[in-house]
Write a protein that holds these residues in place. Structure first.
Motif, mmCIF file in Angstrom:
data_model
loop_
_atom_site.group_PDB
_atom_site.id
_atom_site.type_symbol
_atom_site.label_atom_id
_atom_site.label_comp_id
_atom_site.label_asym_id
_atom_site.label_seq_id
_atom_site.Cartn_x
_atom_site.Cartn_y
_atom_site.Cartn_z
ATOM 1 N N TYR B 231 12.807 142.099 16.887
ATOM 2 C CA TYR B 231 13.887 142.776 15.247
ATOM 3 C C TYR B 231 13.359 144.915 15.691
ATOM 4 O O TYR B 231 14.621 145.193 15.441
ATOM 5 N N TRP B 260 20.535 136.592 15.863
ATOM 6 C CA TRP B 260 19.811 137.475 14.470
ATOM 7 C C TRP B 260 20.868 136.767 13.687
ATOM 8 O O TRP B 260 20.444 135.949 12.917
ATOM 9 N N ARG B 263 20.845 133.627 12.809
ATOM 10 C CA ARG B 263 20.112 133.110 11.822
ATOM 11 C C ARG B 263 19.999 133.609 10.710
ATOM 12 O O ARG B 263 19.999 132.305 8.918
ATOM 13 N N ARG B 264 20.478 134.604 10.220
ATOM 14 C CA ARG B 264 21.250 135.287 8.495
ATOM 15 C C ARG B 264 22.610 134.346 8.164
ATOM 16 O O ARG B 264 21.876 134.117 7.095
ATOM 17 N N ASN B 267 20.464 130.613 7.915
ATOM 18 C CA ASN B 267 19.318 130.100 7.117
ATOM 19 C C ASN B 267 17.886 128.878 7.554
ATOM 20 O O ASN B 267 17.846 128.861 7.255
ATOM 21 N N ARG B 268 19.265 129.355 9.329
ATOM 22 C CA ARG B 268 17.676 128.639 9.718
ATOM 23 C C ARG B 268 17.140 129.236 10.715
ATOM 24 O O ARG B 268 17.547 130.121 11.311
ATOM 25 N N SER B 269 15.896 128.714 11.631
ATOM 26 C CA SER B 269 15.149 129.554 12.405
ATOM 27 C C SER B 269 16.343 129.078 13.988
ATOM 28 O O SER B 269 16.894 128.016 13.206
#
Lengths: 427, 427
Positions: B231, B260, B263-264, B267-269
């Motif tokens: 990040y 990235w 993920r957003r 809402n998961r890795s």
């Protein structure tokens, strides 16, 4: 995070932290992409191995350090049928040295349980997970690891590939000039070694911290000049402390020495040996893994991570005289019987465990010698495999107790386990 | 070992190293407890990521760095029936730009293959492993990872959970003042981003090295003061280079930006998303894993490790319009069709790949637009998934080519794959 193995350098708090207020859910570790700085847990953060972060980090070890896989094989998982009983949580007991009566349900948060599973006659009568732990997520087993290492040693001995009566130096000539130079393999297996090494987590100068740094379980830091692997660390244990064979003395380094002996005797890594001799045979449902040092050596003293159900399968296999839930004689019956029979209570008594009267230690298992013939694998912070042959019961538990001492778990867990055993024995 | 991820900072050797003399078997890496010092491979050793050590280390990534598990689920693995054909190795082809005729069997060592598997109509007609790789051991997929990330993005778009036409900043407001500040998600998915970032492995000052250090794929070293996570690194990409949407420009950071975004949006890795959307659905036989940075963020640009057979299952699922070998519609048909159709060859041509005329790039897949409609996932050092719809063939390959450039693999592998396809199509 200083997986650390356990290695919370914190004195016992005056009052125990509130389990609810310090839960993973309440504190929200590692949520978000990226997580907010004050909710971040990393290996380089010395607080990572300290409660309450441990309630997250004990279930996320591989995300912070190198690891070696313990392969489960290609077969189906062995059956672990569910037969839930609603009466388990209401079972009552009196804590050791206490006057109040508690329920099994109350014991669970008070000992900071991450997951707990009760088997009766091979069926799952109770199973719960809390916080970061889920059924498919491995949790660090800490010193429960040692019982796997001791069992593997007993298996190799049973196969004639390891001689317990041999000197350690037959397998590890490198240890000739150390405290292990005149010890036997059996003394290592039963931890009756006289070696100068302190396991006192409350003492920042105890050798347990040098061990953890050498093994990469604590960050070594840029100026670190000490031993860089488990092997290098073990070679530094020059000093004896007491005679071998005289008394039980619980020291993690003995498990590392035994793991090294196993590698030499089997020509296998510890991860491969555990996979071949136990994990694939008991029908584990998930791979397990070991933390490894900077040259890939597994920690046999405390580095194993497993899912709770596979710990249950191993415990059930032991209870069944080595026969796994898939029907396979996974572990030789003689090995299980030798462990269940236990070691020498007189040697054990010299170690002064006030809460464990009459117990002994054999092949890296803790043997109660109680009327049920129960025996245990025990990890700091509350991990346990509790095998009760008479009650046909196995309890496995993963936990993250804030205090790095079984003396903080035992007063609640030991009588709770016994009470459940008695409840299950009632017709 | 500087898993490195590819990142062998070595110029192309004048003559290629002898594959036999540089094999894992010949050199004996990591044998013994401990291994001899000159046979040791560690993360801290800068040579660990350099050939010939890579022939060991590409199959042992997790033993050197932190990783995140990609769970395969609890179901049985999907079937991958064996139907070996003895004629595959004798298939001949002419290397691109070469005059000699080679066999498929000769191509294998000359491209430093660690494992190769050929599927025809869903059956395994050829499967071989070499050196450190075995059927149950994951190998690093390098940039093949990107095709998983691109596929996941297309799946989320198909589900309406990700809008490819949206600006990147809708998901990542953090990138407002970077080169991505005026880009769309679709431009990231197809790598038509104008960002200053060099992927030239031969240039020690190329940003790929800063990226690798930030992501923990190269040792950061005690005095390191740069970005400490993916990040943080992505936020440093301030400078544009060319306009968005004008040309294909292969840059690993685009895959990290897309990961990235995923993920957003979910809402998961990335590990959990890959498990949920692909790994559990295709019936993978082993867990996979990602290398992660120092705060646990997966490398979406090159950090995935899988067993070869699961790469084959994924390829076969793509070939079958998204239907996995277990019969499940694992990936939406529209997603597969969009990838197979490809991107814009005109934009691709501007990138100047002399060996890939008429190709395009779509959702992080390489599309040949050849008469068979073949498309590929490609990793540096020779990892590949080659899907040939017309020949009903999938070839998957893991390799550790000494040169970090597909231009050193393609002249042999592309015509070899085409020749096998033609052989399989003969009645």
């Amino acid at each position: 995070m200083n997986t650390t193995t356990s290695c919370a350098q914190t004195p016992a708090p005056a009052t125990p932290p509130d389990p609810t207020a310090t839960s993973v859910g309440a504190l929200g570790w590692m949520k978000g992409f990226p997580p907010p700085p004050d909710r971040l847990i990393t290996f380089d953060d010395p607080a990572g191995g300290v409660f309450p972060r441990t309630r997250w980090s004990f279930s996320h070890v591989r995300e912070t350090v190198p690891t070696a896989n313990v392969w489960r094989g290609s077969s189906a998982a062995s059956p672990l049928p569910a037969a839930p009983r609603s009466d388990i949580e209401a079972v009552t007991f009196k804590p050791l040295g206490g006057a109040e009566t508690l329920t099994f349900a109350q014991m669970i948060p008070r000992t900071y349980t991450d997951g707990i599973l009760v088997l009766h006659r091979g069926r799952v009568v109770y199973e719960r997970y809390f916080g970061a732990l889920t059924p498919e997520r491995p949790h660090i087993a800490m010193s429960v690891t040692k019982s796997f290492v001791g069992t593997l040693a007993a298996i190799l001995a049973d196969e004639g590939r390891l001689d317990p009566s041999a000197p350690v130096t037959r397998y590890l000539p490198e240890l000739k000039d150390t405290a292990y130079g005149d010890a036997t393999v059996r003394q290592v297996m039963d931890m009756t070694i006289g070696v100068h090494y302190s396991e006192n987590y409350a003492d920042p100068k105890a050798e347990i911290w040098d061990y953890a740094r050498a093994g990469g379980m604590l960050a070594q830091g840029p100026k670190y000049a000490g031993p860089k692997s488990f092997y290098e660390f073990l070679a530094t244990l020059k000093k004896k402390e007491g005679a071998h064979d005289a008394a039980f003395a619980y020291k993690t380094v003995n498990a590392e020495v035994l793991a090294w002996i196993l590698r030499r005797a089997s020509n296998r890594s510890l991860a491969d040996l555990l996979s071949e001799k136990i994990w694939r045979r008991i029908g584990a449902e998930q791979d397990a893994y070991f933390m490894v040092d900077r040259i890939g050596t597994e920690s046999g003293g405390g580095g194993l991570n497993t899912v709770l159900r596979d710990l249950a399968r191993f415990g059930e296999t032991m209870r069944n005289g080595g026969r796994a839930p898939n029907g396979l004689q996974a572990i030789p019956k003689a090995v299980v019987e030798d462990i269940a029979r236990g070691g020498d209570p007189a040697r054990f008594a010299k170690a002064g465990y006030a809460l464990l009267p009459g117990w002994s230690y054999r092949n890296m298992w803790w043997v109660t010698h109680n009327p049920h013939g129960a025996y245990m694998a025990r990890g700091i912070h509350g991990q346990s495999i509790y095998v009760d042959p008479k009650a046909e019961m196995v309890i496995v538990r993963y936990a993250a107790h804030p205090v790095a001492a079984n003396a903080d778990n035992d007063p609640l867990t030991l009588p709770a386990f016994q009470a459940v055993a008695e409840a299950l024995m009632r017709p």
